[in-house]
Scaffold this motif. Structure first.
Motif, short mmCIF file in Angstrom:
data_model
loop_
_atom_site.label_atom_id
_atom_site.label_comp_id
_atom_site.label_asym_id
_atom_site.label_seq_id
_atom_site.Cartn_x
_atom_site.Cartn_y
_atom_site.Cartn_z
N ARG A 62 0.87 -1.12 0.01
CA ARG A 62 0.03 -0.09 0.08
C ARG A 62 0.85 1.25 0.05
NH1 ARG A 62 -5.17 -0.78 1.02
NH2 ARG A 62 -5.99 -2.73 1.65
N LYS A 66 2.98 2.48 -7.58
CA LYS A 66 2.90 1.59 -8.92
C LYS A 66 2.20 0.43 -8.65
CE LYS A 66 5.92 4.77 -11.26
NZ LYS A 66 7.15 4.74 -12.16
N THR A 67 1.55 -0.01 -7.62
CA THR A 67 0.82 -1.02 -7.46
C THR A 67 -0.60 -1.10 -7.33
OG1 THR A 67 0.94 -0.99 -4.94
CG2 THR A 67 2.97 -2.06 -5.79
N ILE A 68 -1.21 -2.24 -7.35
CA ILE A 68 -2.69 -2.48 -7.36
C ILE A 68 -3.12 -1.99 -6.03
CG2 ILE A 68 -4.48 -3.95 -7.58
CD1 ILE A 68 -3.42 -5.22 -9.85
N CYS A 69 -2.35 -2.43 -4.84
CA CYS A 69 -2.72 -2.29 -3.51
C CYS A 69 -2.58 -0.85 -3.06
CB CYS A 69 -1.88 -3.05 -2.76
SG CYS A 69 -2.04 -4.81 -3.22
#
Length: 87
Positions: A62, A66-69
């Motif tokens: 989180r 640059k992550t989905i989370c």
């Protein structure tokens, strides 16, 4: 010039938190910005801190943009950090 202004602004914000110590690397600008009483200049301490930050970012996706989370909502991020540190 812009980098120095950003560093001054960052140091000012950190000093508002009344820290007991501030660890930096041996960059020559820091002694003029940070009070001598709380400033510690150790290369290995900053490396250790950066390693802990990297581990934290790796474990808590989180915190990586640059992550989905990635959490856009501050409430969700705070709740997740509380679970990670105190759960």
């Amino acid at each position: 010039m812009l980098v120095e202004k950003r560093k001054k602004l960052l140091i000012h914000k950190v000093l508002l938190l009344s820290p007991k110590r501030i660890y930096t690397n041996r960059l020559n600008i820091y002694p003029s910005l940070i009070p001598k009483e709380i400033h510690k200049r150790f290369q290995y301490c900053t490396n250790r801190i950066e390693l802990m930050n990297l581990n934290l970012r790796t474990h808590i996706k989180r915190l990586s943009r640059k992550t989905i989370c990635f959490s856009k909502n501050k409430m969700y991020l705070e709740a997740h950090l509380k679970i990670y540190f105190w759960g």
